[in-house]
Design an enzyme around this catalytic site. Sequence first.
Site, PDB file in Angstrom:
ATOM      1  N   CYS A  14      -3.416   5.482   7.473  1.00  0.00           N
ATOM      2  CA  CYS A  14      -3.669   4.035   7.423  1.00  0.00           C
ATOM      3  C   CYS A  14      -3.177   3.418   8.725  1.00  0.00           C
ATOM      4  O   CYS A  14      -3.055   4.114   9.740  1.00  0.00           O
ATOM      5  CB  CYS A  14      -3.023   3.401   6.193  1.00  0.00           C
ATOM      6  SG  CYS A  14      -1.229   3.561   6.129  1.00  0.00           S
ATOM      7  N   CYS A  19       2.382   1.737   3.512  1.00  0.00           N
ATOM      8  CA  CYS A  19       1.820   1.289   2.222  1.00  0.00           C
ATOM      9  C   CYS A  19       0.757   2.255   1.705  1.00  0.00           C
ATOM     10  O   CYS A  19       1.003   3.031   0.779  1.00  0.00           O
ATOM     11  CB  CYS A  19       1.225  -0.111   2.344  1.00  0.00           C
ATOM     12  SG  CYS A  19       2.418  -1.393   2.813  1.00  0.00           S
ATOM     13  N   ARG A  20      -0.435   2.207   2.294  1.00  0.00           N
ATOM     14  CA  ARG A  20      -1.557   2.941   1.700  1.00  0.00           C
ATOM     15  C   ARG A  20      -1.477   4.458   1.861  1.00  0.00           C
ATOM     16  O   ARG A  20      -1.655   5.194   0.878  1.00  0.00           O
ATOM     17  CB  ARG A  20      -2.887   2.447   2.297  1.00  0.00           C
ATOM     18  CG  ARG A  20      -3.223   1.034   1.871  1.00  0.00           C
ATOM     19  CD  ARG A  20      -4.332   0.448   2.706  1.00  0.00           C
ATOM     20  NE  ARG A  20      -3.906   0.238   4.089  1.00  0.00           N
ATOM     21  CZ  ARG A  20      -4.686  -0.149   5.072  1.00  0.00           C
ATOM     22  NH1 ARG A  20      -5.974  -0.345   4.822  1.00  0.00           N
ATOM     23  NH2 ARG A  20      -4.202  -0.340   6.281  1.00  0.00           N
ATOM     24  N   SER A  21      -1.230   4.936   3.102  1.00  0.00           N
ATOM     25  CA  SER A  21      -1.271   6.403   3.262  1.00  0.00           C
ATOM     26  C   SER A  21      -0.112   7.120   2.573  1.00  0.00           C
ATOM     27  O   SER A  21      -0.332   8.195   1.997  1.00  0.00           O
ATOM     28  CB  SER A  21      -1.421   6.816   4.733  1.00  0.00           C
ATOM     29  OG  SER A  21      -0.362   6.350   5.522  1.00  0.00           O
ATOM     30  N   ASP A 132      -5.823  -3.243   2.412  1.00  0.00           N
ATOM     31  CA  ASP A 132      -4.438  -3.331   2.899  1.00  0.00           C
ATOM     32  C   ASP A 132      -3.651  -4.306   2.021  1.00  0.00           C
ATOM     33  O   ASP A 132      -3.990  -5.484   1.950  1.00  0.00           O
ATOM     34  CB  ASP A 132      -4.490  -3.827   4.353  1.00  0.00           C
ATOM     35  CG  ASP A 132      -3.130  -3.838   4.997  1.00  0.00           C
ATOM     36  OD1 ASP A 132      -2.124  -3.636   4.291  1.00  0.00           O
ATOM     37  OD2 ASP A 132      -3.073  -4.042   6.228  1.00  0.00           O
TER      38      ASP A 132
HETATM   39  P1  4NP Z   1      -0.482   0.165   5.684  1.00  0.00           P
HETATM   40  O1  4NP Z   1      -0.114  -1.392   5.603  1.00  0.00           O
HETATM   41  O2  4NP Z   1      -1.423   0.339   6.852  1.00  0.00           O
HETATM   42  O3  4NP Z   1      -1.156   0.414   4.379  1.00  0.00           O
HETATM   43  O4  4NP Z   1       0.824   0.941   5.855  1.00  0.00           O
HETATM   44  C1  4NP Z   1       0.410  -2.112   6.683  1.00  0.00           C
HETATM   45  C2  4NP Z   1       1.753  -2.011   6.980  1.00  0.00           C
HETATM   46  C3  4NP Z   1       2.276  -2.743   8.034  1.00  0.00           C
HETATM   47  C4  4NP Z   1       1.457  -3.562   8.777  1.00  0.00           C
HETATM   48  C5  4NP Z   1       0.100  -3.637   8.490  1.00  0.00           C
HETATM   49  C6  4NP Z   1      -0.415  -2.916   7.435  1.00  0.00           C
HETATM   50  N1  4NP Z   1       2.011  -4.328   9.833  1.00  0.00           N
HETATM   51  O5  4NP Z   1       1.253  -5.105  10.451  1.00  0.00           O
HETATM   52  O6  4NP Z   1       3.201  -4.210  10.134  1.00  0.00           O
END
Ligand code: 4NP
Length: 166
Positions: A14, A19-21, A132
């Site tokens: 991700c 979060c997602r991965s 997300d």
């Molecule tokens: P992920 O979610 O890609 O599912 O881990 C996010 C985590 C952090 C951020 C964006 C998306 N960020 O902008 O810090």
Amino acid sequence: MARGVPPIRVCFVCLGNICRSPTAEGVFLNLLDSEQLEDRVVADSAGTAGYHVGERPDTRSLAAARARGFTLPGVGRQFQASDFERFDYVLAMDRSNLSLLERMASTDAHRAKLHLFRNFDPASTPGSEVPDPYYGGEDGFERVLDICAAAARGLLAHLRKTHDLG
Ligand code: 4NP
């Protein structure tokens, strides 16, 4: 490893790898455990961005997974071009990350390893994404778990069909 066969290596990717991965990784590891396939398939996760390198998954992702009875492993790391050599499947959570990964892939063999994770869920429309949840409420984290559970089942069905997993 069973019968000396090297494991199939899967990496979920991700943006932030908090979060997602890690959720996809935890859901998939939990499924492998219940199917007694932990020694035949190994899983990891990474982010295309380096914002959260070294961090544990988001506390909201951890809490949502814990409520369903499993933990999320790992600490944040950034996906490297060399990961295309280490993994058989590189599974992007959304089209934006897929496109970043496509730009990092330098050979047709690397490009052949790239997929949108949700495309393994036969019930989802081709091109669907894992949304997300980072800037939203807790229901977003529940939704990510549900989406990952369906896609993980589809991924495992694909691996069983494509590889000799017994
Ligand atoms: P992920 O979610 O890609 O599912 O881990 C996010 C985590 C952090 C951020 C964006 C998306 N960020 O902008 O810090």
